[in-house]
Motif scaffolding. Structure first.
Motif, PDB file in Angstrom:
ATOM      1  N   ASP A  62       1.294  -1.162   0.743  1.00 27.39           N
ATOM      2  CA  ASP A  62       0.142   0.227  -0.326  1.00 27.39           C
ATOM      3  C   ASP A  62       0.677   1.334  -0.085  1.00 27.39           C
ATOM      4  OD1 ASP A  62       1.147  -0.066   2.587  1.00 27.39           O
ATOM      5  OD2 ASP A  62      -0.578   0.279   3.260  1.00 27.39           O
ATOM      6  N   HIS A  63       2.262   0.492  -0.283  1.00 28.27           N
ATOM      7  CA  HIS A  63       3.340   2.111  -0.748  1.00 28.27           C
ATOM      8  C   HIS A  63       2.888   2.724  -2.390  1.00 28.27           C
ATOM      9  CE1 HIS A  63       4.095   1.309   3.522  1.00 28.27           C
ATOM     10  NE2 HIS A  63       4.537   0.690   3.303  1.00 28.27           N
ATOM     11  N   GLY A  64       3.209   4.370  -2.231  1.00 28.26           N
ATOM     12  CA  GLY A  64       3.462   4.364  -3.359  1.00 28.26           C
ATOM     13  C   GLY A  64       2.618   5.542  -3.238  1.00 28.26           C
ATOM     14  N   ILE A  65       1.984   6.354  -4.752  1.00 29.59           N
ATOM     15  CA  ILE A  65       1.113   6.877  -5.217  1.00 29.59           C
ATOM     16  C   ILE A  65       0.088   6.849  -4.806  1.00 29.59           C
ATOM     17  CG2 ILE A  65       0.500   8.347  -7.237  1.00 29.59           C
ATOM     18  CD1 ILE A  65       3.070   7.938  -8.241  1.00 29.59           C
ATOM     19  N   ILE A  66      -0.859   7.396  -3.944  1.00 30.78           N
ATOM     20  CA  ILE A  66      -2.475   7.238  -4.124  1.00 30.78           C
ATOM     21  C   ILE A  66      -3.196   8.232  -4.031  1.00 30.78           C
ATOM     22  CG2 ILE A  66      -1.848   5.278  -1.664  1.00 30.78           C
ATOM     23  CD1 ILE A  66      -1.867   7.985   0.010  1.00 30.78           C
ATOM     24  N   GLY A  67      -3.189   9.883  -4.625  1.00 28.44           N
ATOM     25  CA  GLY A  67      -3.797  10.910  -5.478  1.00 28.44           C
ATOM     26  C   GLY A  67      -3.008  11.094  -6.070  1.00 28.44           C
ATOM     27  N   GLN A  68      -3.808  11.951  -6.689  1.00 25.79           N
ATOM     28  CA  GLN A  68      -3.309  13.116  -7.717  1.00 25.79           C
ATOM     29  C   GLN A  68      -3.929  13.740  -9.110  1.00 25.79           C
ATOM     30  OE1 GLN A  68      -1.528  11.013 -11.765  1.00 25.79           O
ATOM     31  NE2 GLN A  68      -1.616   9.317 -10.336  1.00 25.79           N
ATOM     32  N   ALA A  69      -3.370  15.250  -8.954  1.00 26.21           N
ATOM     33  CA  ALA A  69      -4.597  16.115  -9.940  1.00 26.21           C
ATOM     34  C   ALA A  69      -3.652  16.812 -10.694  1.00 26.21           C
ATOM     35  CB  ALA A  69      -5.198  16.710  -8.734  1.00 26.21           C
ATOM     36  N   THR A  70      -3.695  17.464 -11.661  1.00 25.67           N
ATOM     37  CA  THR A  70      -3.253  18.217 -12.491  1.00 25.67           C
ATOM     38  C   THR A  70      -4.442  18.849 -13.105  1.00 25.67           C
ATOM     39  OG1 THR A  70      -1.357  16.483 -13.172  1.00 25.67           O
ATOM     40  CG2 THR A  70      -1.394  18.217 -14.893  1.00 25.67           C
ATOM     41  N   ALA A  71      -3.368  19.892 -14.027  1.00 23.73           N
ATOM     42  CA  ALA A  71      -4.347  20.736 -14.517  1.00 23.73           C
ATOM     43  C   ALA A  71      -3.427  21.827 -15.351  1.00 23.73           C
ATOM     44  CB  ALA A  71      -5.525  22.141 -13.540  1.00 23.73           C
ATOM     45  N   ILE A 122       0.661  15.686  -5.954  1.00 25.86           N
ATOM     46  CA  ILE A 122       0.451  14.059  -6.252  1.00 25.86           C
ATOM     47  C   ILE A 122       1.008  13.742  -3.891  1.00 25.86           C
ATOM     48  CG2 ILE A 122       1.985  12.104  -5.888  1.00 25.86           C
ATOM     49  CD1 ILE A 122       2.903  12.888  -8.705  1.00 25.86           C
ATOM     50  N   VAL A 123       0.096  12.855  -3.948  1.00 29.56           N
ATOM     51  CA  VAL A 123       0.221  12.043  -2.834  1.00 29.56           C
ATOM     52  C   VAL A 123       0.171  11.205  -2.633  1.00 29.56           C
ATOM     53  CG1 VAL A 123      -0.854  11.655  -0.520  1.00 29.56           C
ATOM     54  CG2 VAL A 123      -2.448  13.273  -2.454  1.00 29.56           C
ATOM     55  N   TYR A 124       1.487  11.147  -1.464  1.00 29.23           N
ATOM     56  CA  TYR A 124       2.322   9.537  -2.097  1.00 29.23           C
ATOM     57  C   TYR A 124       2.271   9.229  -0.511  1.00 29.23           C
ATOM     58  CZ  TYR A 124       6.470   6.611  -3.037  1.00 29.23           C
ATOM     59  OH  TYR A 124       7.825   5.330  -2.928  1.00 29.23           O
ATOM     60  N   ARG A 125       2.014   7.780  -0.017  1.00 29.94           N
ATOM     61  CA  ARG A 125       2.462   7.332   1.185  1.00 29.94           C
ATOM     62  C   ARG A 125       4.092   6.627   0.760  1.00 29.94           C
ATOM     63  NH1 ARG A 125      -2.065   4.270   1.620  1.00 29.94           N
ATOM     64  NH2 ARG A 125      -2.856   5.638   3.216  1.00 29.94           N
ATOM     65  N   TYR A 126       4.824   7.363   1.860  1.00 28.59           N
ATOM     66  CA  TYR A 126       6.421   6.366   1.766  1.00 28.59           C
ATOM     67  C   TYR A 126       6.575   4.908   2.417  1.00 28.59           C
ATOM     68  CZ  TYR A 126      11.399   7.176   2.280  1.00 28.59           C
ATOM     69  OH  TYR A 126      12.703   7.147   2.620  1.00 28.59           O
TER      70      TYR A 126
END
Length: 352
Positions: free
Chosen positions: A194-203, A348-352
């Motif tokens: 469950d570690h890694g990129i868990i959310g993101q947004a770009t505009a 980006i939201v990331y769980r280390y």
């Protein structure tokens, strides 16, 4: 399946340029007229707003692709992988390889192809390409790596952000003091935990915002040289960033399902200390919260604005324990956020 950073690396150039070295510059307004104040006053106000005391430049024998390769090599070593197993090399930059005396940008072949060559990777299935996305380029590269991994197209991706802005600045523009050089890189691999990129947004905003950052001739109208340099409308960018970046950060955090109280660090692009502080304050205000202490590691004071290299560099320094009062531990949730030419924003939201 998640995209997980397994190695991080950076390159901080050796040449230090302190603010006092700009004391003899002839700073001009955009119409070529002189400022109404002396350089000591200009620099004092500059420090008060940006927080920049010094910056780093690459030496004359290096190019952007060289420092990109150095950062990439450091990330590969940190991940302890065989470089021949890398599926994609993504290099984010904006100006290509520029000679020490300035002039035109050299982007053919792509910097990613040059980096692959410099790293000695022979595998033709390792696809190398560039990203031109302003300062948020490295963060976008992570987003693309995430997509490749989740789609099954890749298991290992090298994402690099590198820039030598010292070679595209107008010495007669006071904004030239903001810019610096550097490179940062990460190895991103597929992971079943469950570690890694868990959310993101770009505009991307392309109405009046499109040309907030642009290229133009020197403010010294007496020069015959018609070389174009990086320019910006600083106040417009400031207002844009304060309005749009917190919204992008919130969109990324909300998509992750993480409570803002669990956010441990914000690795943000650094072009202006006051602007970054205001962005983070507005972000937390969206959740009716005060900004926690030590949430935002800052390197701008000594390293300046190295564009696409800023976010991976600050992460590398924190992860390697090189910044006082800042650390990340396994399971910590962190955020990457950036804004830049285009105008583009991402987070980006990331769980280390």
């Amino acid at each position: 399946m998640r995209a997980k950073i397994t190695g991080i690396g950076s390159h901080i150039p050796d040449v230090v340029r302190k603010n006092e070295e700009f004391m003899n510059h002839e700073f001009l307004n955009n119409d070529g007229s002189s400022f109404g104040s002396d350089n000591a006053t200009i620099i004092k106000k500059f420090v008060a707003i940006t927080g920049i005391e010094e910056r780093r430049y690459i030496s004359d024998d290096l190019f952007t692709s060289d420092i990109a390769a150095i950062a990439g090599r450091n990330a590969i070593a940190d991940a302890a992988i065989d470089a021949e197993t890398i599926d994609f090399i993504i290099v984010a930059h904006n100006y290509g390889d520029v000679k020490p005396d300035g002039g035109s940008s050299d982007m053919v072949p792509s910097l990613a192809s040059r980096v692959k060559n410099k790293l000695g990777i022979k595998n033709p299935a390792c696809v190398a390409y560039d990203v031109l996305f302003g300062c948020p380029g490295w963060v976008l590269g992570l987003t693309q790596a995430d997509s490749f991994i989740k789609s099954g197209l890749a298991k290992k991706v090298l994402v690099i952000g590198a820039e030598a802005l010292s070679r595209v600045v107008d010495p007669h523009d006071r904004d030239s003091m903001i810019y610096s050089d550097g490179a940062g890189a990460a190895i991103v691999e597929s992971s079943d935990d469950d570690h890694g990129i868990i959310g993101q947004a770009t505009a991307t905003y392309t109405e009046e915002e499109t040309y907030f950052i642009f290229n133009k001739e020197s403010y010294n109208t007496k020069l015959e040289n018609k070389t174009k340099y990086i320019k910006m409308y600083g106040r417009r960018i400031y207002n844009f960033a304060l309005s749009k970046v917190p919204e992008g950060m919130k969109a990324a955090l909300d998509s992750s399902g993480v409570d803002i109280k669990d956010l441990k660090k914000i690795f943000i692009h650094q072009a202006n200390e006051k602007m970054d502080e205001a962005i983070v304050q507005r972000f937390y205000k969206l959740y009716d919260m005060e900004v926690p202490q030590h949430i935002m590691p800052m390197i701008i004071h000594k390293l300046g604005n190295s564009s696409v290299a800023t976010v991976p560099t600050v992460m590398d320094l924190v992860v390697k324990g090189k910044m006082d009062d800042h650390q990340v531990n396994k399971g910590d949730v962190v955020m990457f956020a950036s804004v830049g030419a285009g105008m583009n924003i991402n987070a980006i939201v990331y769980r280390y």
